[in-house]
Design a protein around this motif. Sequence first.
Motif, PDB file in Angstrom:
ATOM      1  N   GLU A 233      -3.636   2.048 -10.000  1.00  0.00           N
ATOM      2  CA  GLU A 233      -2.820   3.113 -10.571  1.00  0.00           C
ATOM      3  C   GLU A 233      -3.746   4.129 -11.234  1.00  0.00           C
TER       4      GLU A 233
ATOM      5  N   CYS B 221       0.839  -1.200   0.000  1.00  0.00           N
ATOM      6  CA  CYS B 221       0.000   0.000   0.000  1.00  0.00           C
ATOM      7  C   CYS B 221       0.875   1.253   0.000  1.00  0.00           C
ATOM      8  N   PRO B 222       0.598   2.213  -0.884  1.00  0.00           N
ATOM      9  CA  PRO B 222       1.380   3.445  -0.903  1.00  0.00           C
ATOM     10  C   PRO B 222       1.107   4.342   0.306  1.00  0.00           C
ATOM     11  N   GLN B 223       0.010   4.092   1.027  1.00  0.00           N
ATOM     12  CA  GLN B 223      -0.339   4.919   2.180  1.00  0.00           C
ATOM     13  C   GLN B 223       0.255   4.399   3.482  1.00  0.00           C
TER      14      GLN B 223
END
Length: 153
Positions: free
Chosen positions: A26, A3-5
């Motif tokens: 994306e 997860c990018p968060q």
Amino acid sequence: MYCPQCGHHNREVARFCGRCGASLLEPAEGETTMTFQPDVDAAETGQLDAVAEGPTLVVRLGAGRTGDHFAVNEGRTLIGRSPDSDVFLDDVTVSREHAALERRADGVHVIDLGSLNGTYVNRHRVEHAHLSDGDEVQIGKYRLTFIDNFVEG
């Protein structure tokens, strides 16, 4: 897929993070992503909402409320369509007094309060269940992720 968060490791086919509910898709080409970073002065002056810590429910899907989060209070937290509920979910698929979250010595438990459509944990209908970090709770058309030690800030 991470997860990018929050950095949680998710399955490759996942569309949303199982821990924080962030989108793992994306952005399409030409799509602009905007972010907001509060300046330090606003945080120091107390103009921002208080930082949420501890057990929390995060809305992953339902009625355009993705990302809304609700702290699980000491004792009992009521979930339902009634405006008096601690977690107010305004949809006909949610009973007025649908479910309750109880903080106990061994953790947080979800209890169905005789709702018509039922309460689900990880896609299984339950009358009562002990929640673990990352569990999906479904109430009506809302899908929420339980995070045991949520920290926002």
